[in-house]
Scaffold this motif. Structure first.
Motif, mmCIF file in Angstrom:
data_model
loop_
_atom_site.group_PDB
_atom_site.id
_atom_site.type_symbol
_atom_site.label_atom_id
_atom_site.label_comp_id
_atom_site.label_asym_id
_atom_site.label_seq_id
_atom_site.Cartn_x
_atom_site.Cartn_y
_atom_site.Cartn_z
ATOM 1 N N ARG A 266 -11.164 10.872 8.662
ATOM 2 C CA ARG A 266 -12.661 10.675 7.847
ATOM 3 C C ARG A 266 -12.583 9.252 7.461
ATOM 4 N N ILE B 7 -10.183 3.753 6.227
ATOM 5 C CA ILE B 7 -10.679 3.035 4.996
ATOM 6 C C ILE B 7 -11.658 2.106 5.330
ATOM 7 N N TYR C 286 -8.243 10.559 0.097
ATOM 8 C CA TYR C 286 -8.027 10.216 1.609
ATOM 9 C C TYR C 286 -6.362 10.701 1.942
ATOM 10 N N THR C 287 -6.039 10.750 3.297
ATOM 11 C CA THR C 287 -4.877 11.241 3.668
ATOM 12 C C THR C 287 -4.081 10.628 4.907
ATOM 13 N N VAL D 25 -13.385 6.738 4.550
ATOM 14 C CA VAL D 25 -13.437 6.774 3.152
ATOM 15 C C VAL D 25 -13.783 5.288 2.743
ATOM 16 N N ASP E 144 -6.719 9.055 8.095
ATOM 17 C CA ASP E 144 -8.102 8.736 7.687
ATOM 18 C C ASP E 144 -8.051 7.267 7.922
#
Length: 231
Positions: free
Chosen positions: A90, A211, A205-206, A92, A209
């Motif tokens: 993802r 940023i 977040y993990t 973020v 992911d």
């Protein structure tokens, strides 16, 4: 998926190891394998811990064993699927107020790089960073992809207190202090977002992911901090 080797870690974990270097394709492979393990819901697996170039899989030895789990991981590697979503993770967005009291080391980072402070901010916010692993503190993201012009050595003497949300550079990496702690990275800014909730353990977040840092003003920081309860 890239090949990996499997080794036992004590009597209740195994380590899937990829080529030992920090690289986007390795990080993507770790994230993809972690995604496959979690999706497969393998009997006995209690936890996974992704890192720069490996995945630790913890299991209940009363439910499964090393040989069974090692074979299952190799089967997941050979399964069809491109893992595009898992590999990219993802995105973020993290708002950051740079410089001043929020980033006291920004002038040093700029001087070390031979750049202006504005140029440092532009470089730092101009790309996406993969979260290779979480560690050191709950939710501290070790981020890959820092522009090499911003590589800056850590402080000779670490600070005894760094505020939650501080964004720093340490060597070839950048990261965020999710809670107040000591630390030796060069601080260039701070985010008003609440990154770690000790009661729920929740994070935005993990590992795996990405940023993206977004510059904000001091006034925007104050408004967001009030909303997040981090003021």
């Amino acid at each position: 998926m890239l090949p990996f080797t499997v080794h036992p870690v004590g009597d209740c974990a195994l380590l899937a190891g990829f080529p030992q270097r920090i690289a986007p394709e390795i990080g993507a492979a770790v994230a993809a394998l972690n995604s496959r393990v979690l999706a497969a819901k393998l009997p006995g697996v209690t936890e996974t811990v992704p890192a720069f170039a490996s995945l630790l899989v913890v299991y209940d030895p009363l439910v499964t064993d090393y040989d069974t789990l090692a074979a299952a991981l190799q089967g997941l590697r050979d399964a069809d699927g491109a893992d595009t979503a898992a590999g990219e993770g993802r995105l973020v967005t993290i708002p950051v107020c740079y410089g001043g009291d929020f980033g006291p080391d920004l002038p040093f980072v700029a001087k070390h790089a031979g750049l202006t402070e504005a140029e440092v901010i532009a470089l730092h916010t101009g790309r996406e960073y993969r979260i290779y692993m979480l560690g050191f503190l709950p939710g501290f993201p070790y981020l890959g992809g820092l522009d090499e012009r911003l590589f800056t050595p850590r402080l000779n003497t670490p600070r005894t207190a760094i505020p939650a949300g501080a964004v720093g550079i340490g060597g070839e990496q950048t990261g965020i202090y999710p809670i107040a702690s000591p630390g030796g990275w060069q601080l260039i800014g701070r985010t008003p977002r609440k990154l770690f909730d000790p009661e729920s353990g929740a994070l935005p977040y993990t590992a795996g992911d990405r940023i993206k840092f977004e510059p904000i003003t001091a006034a925007e920081f104050a408004a967001l901090a009030a909303k997040e309860g981090t003021a």
